[in-house]
Design an enzyme around this catalytic site. Structure first.
Site, short mmCIF file in Angstrom:
data_model
loop_
_atom_site.label_atom_id
_atom_site.label_comp_id
_atom_site.label_asym_id
_atom_site.label_seq_id
_atom_site.Cartn_x
_atom_site.Cartn_y
_atom_site.Cartn_z
N LYS A 142 -24.73 -49.60 -90.76
CA LYS A 142 -25.82 -50.10 -90.34
C LYS A 142 -26.48 -49.45 -88.94
O LYS A 142 -27.58 -49.40 -88.82
CB LYS A 142 -25.27 -51.41 -89.86
CG LYS A 142 -24.66 -52.39 -90.73
CD LYS A 142 -24.06 -53.78 -90.39
CE LYS A 142 -23.07 -53.77 -89.33
NZ LYS A 142 -21.84 -53.13 -89.75
N ARG B 133 -23.35 -62.53 -88.39
CA ARG B 133 -22.12 -62.13 -88.96
C ARG B 133 -21.49 -63.20 -89.62
O ARG B 133 -20.49 -63.17 -90.31
CB ARG B 133 -21.21 -61.46 -88.07
CG ARG B 133 -21.38 -60.11 -87.68
CD ARG B 133 -20.55 -59.23 -88.21
NE ARG B 133 -19.61 -58.29 -87.58
CZ ARG B 133 -20.11 -57.06 -86.92
NH1 ARG B 133 -21.47 -57.05 -86.49
NH2 ARG B 133 -19.62 -56.25 -86.51
N ARG C 18 -15.25 -41.63 -87.66
CA ARG C 18 -15.88 -41.62 -86.51
C ARG C 18 -15.71 -41.42 -85.39
O ARG C 18 -14.47 -41.58 -84.64
CB ARG C 18 -16.65 -43.30 -86.43
CG ARG C 18 -17.59 -43.42 -85.46
CD ARG C 18 -18.57 -44.68 -85.68
NE ARG C 18 -17.59 -45.95 -85.56
CZ ARG C 18 -17.92 -46.88 -86.01
NH1 ARG C 18 -19.21 -47.33 -86.30
NH2 ARG C 18 -17.07 -48.05 -85.83
N ARG D 2 -13.50 -45.02 -81.00
CA ARG D 2 -13.90 -46.43 -80.50
C ARG D 2 -12.30 -47.08 -80.58
O ARG D 2 -11.84 -46.80 -81.58
CB ARG D 2 -14.79 -46.98 -81.28
CG ARG D 2 -16.03 -47.25 -80.66
CD ARG D 2 -17.18 -47.84 -81.59
NE ARG D 2 -16.97 -48.95 -82.22
CZ ARG D 2 -17.61 -49.64 -83.00
NH1 ARG D 2 -18.91 -49.25 -83.29
NH2 ARG D 2 -17.54 -50.66 -83.56
N ARG E 92 -10.14 -55.52 -88.85
CA ARG E 92 -11.60 -56.04 -88.92
C ARG E 92 -11.99 -56.10 -90.30
O ARG E 92 -12.83 -57.21 -90.30
CB ARG E 92 -12.41 -54.68 -88.46
CG ARG E 92 -12.42 -54.72 -87.08
CD ARG E 92 -12.91 -53.07 -86.72
NE ARG E 92 -13.96 -52.86 -86.74
CZ ARG E 92 -14.51 -51.75 -86.55
NH1 ARG E 92 -13.92 -50.47 -86.36
NH2 ARG E 92 -15.77 -51.66 -86.70
#
Ligand code: AP5
Length: 237
Positions: free
Chosen positions: A30, A105, A144, A178, A189
């Protein structure tokens, strides 16, 4: 007193705002896509995750309230999230419109957004669902890396590595992982965030503005598909 012409112009400006929602699981891409499209379309890129991380980093009162949710990969309560988005959308740099990345969300957030826009005679013009298989999501999040000084500089160890390992190509700063991309948190998550995401998808399917694109393609191809969805939503409205 504002002249009727000026008042009309202000109202018209608001009415013409383009509000595009980007829906997708954590790691679906996203942010990668929203940044590109917002720049192309001259819209504000509004990422609730980025705003929350910034508040946590800056130790603001909001940051102190949301820290534990963000770091554990749980959703921040709806009231805090909706208030933050409403505040951000009321600023002048959102006058042309915005791409909302990571918001809404939950169904309650989607309904609150609709009500808030509706009070100004506005509505979401397109909801774009970037669909990626769950196994690929884990790989995307685990690989990531983001720039330690600007988290808009996003890399992936396999699909988009930096030229020098651990160093941002754009500003030479150190790349970091992160906190919520650590393996144990990634699974939590996904478990916590996928069920409410499907309710958001249902909401936009019901309101007739939902389009889905296949997110398991190279980044440029995903962008091209999203562009097509946005221009057909523009023609339909
Ligand atoms: P947020 O920052 O929104 O995190 P997220 O939704 O989990 O999304 P990500 O940023 O992890 O992924 P992305 O889809 O943007 O993927 P990206 O483009 O980076 O939210 C963080 C936290 O804030 C939440 O957990 C929650 O606590 C809180 N929060 C935020 N919004 C909230 C809300 N509305 N309500 C309540 N709480 C909220 O891509 C991922 C990786 O894949 C990158 O490495 C990228 O290079 C790579 N990649 C991207 N596209 C491709 C591709 N096509 N092919 C190969 N690799 C790709």
């Amino acid at each position: 007193m504002t002249s009727p012409a000026l008042a009309g112009a202000a109202t018209r400006g608001r009415h013409e705002r383009r509000i595009i929602v980007m829906v997708g699981a954590p790691g679906a891409g996203k942010g990668t896509q929203a940044r590109r499209l917002a720049a192309e379309l001259g819209l504000l890129h509004l990422s609730t995750g980025e705003l929350f991380r910034e508040a946590v980093r800056d130790h603001t009162p909001l940051g102190d309230k949301v820290r534990s949710y963000v770091e554990k990969g749980a959703l921040v309560p709806d009231d805090l999230t909706v208030a933050m988005v409403e505040d951000r959308l009321a600023r002048p740099d959102a006058d042309a419109g915005a791409i909302l990345d990571g918001f809404p969300r939950t169904r309650a957030q989607a309904e609150a957004l609709a009500a808030s826009l509706g009070r100004r005679g506005e509505a979401v013009s397109a909801a774009l669902y970037v669909e990626v298989a769950p196994d690929a999501l884990i790989d995307r999040l685990a690989g990531r890396r983001v720039c330690s000084t600007n988290e808009n500089h996003v890399y992936h160890l396999a699909s988009h590595p930096p030229a020098r390992p651990g160093v941002c190509d754009i500003d030479g700063a150190r790349l970091i992982q992160r906190k919520d991309d650590e393996p144990a948190t990634i699974r939590k998550r996904l478990e916590r965030q996928l069920p409410p995401m499907y309710e958001v998808i249902d909401h936009y399917a019901e309101t007739g503005v939902l389009s889905a694109v296949q997110g398991d393609q190279p980044i440029d191809e995903v962008t091209a598909d999203l562009r097509r969805c946005i221009s057909s939503a523009g023609r339909a409205s």
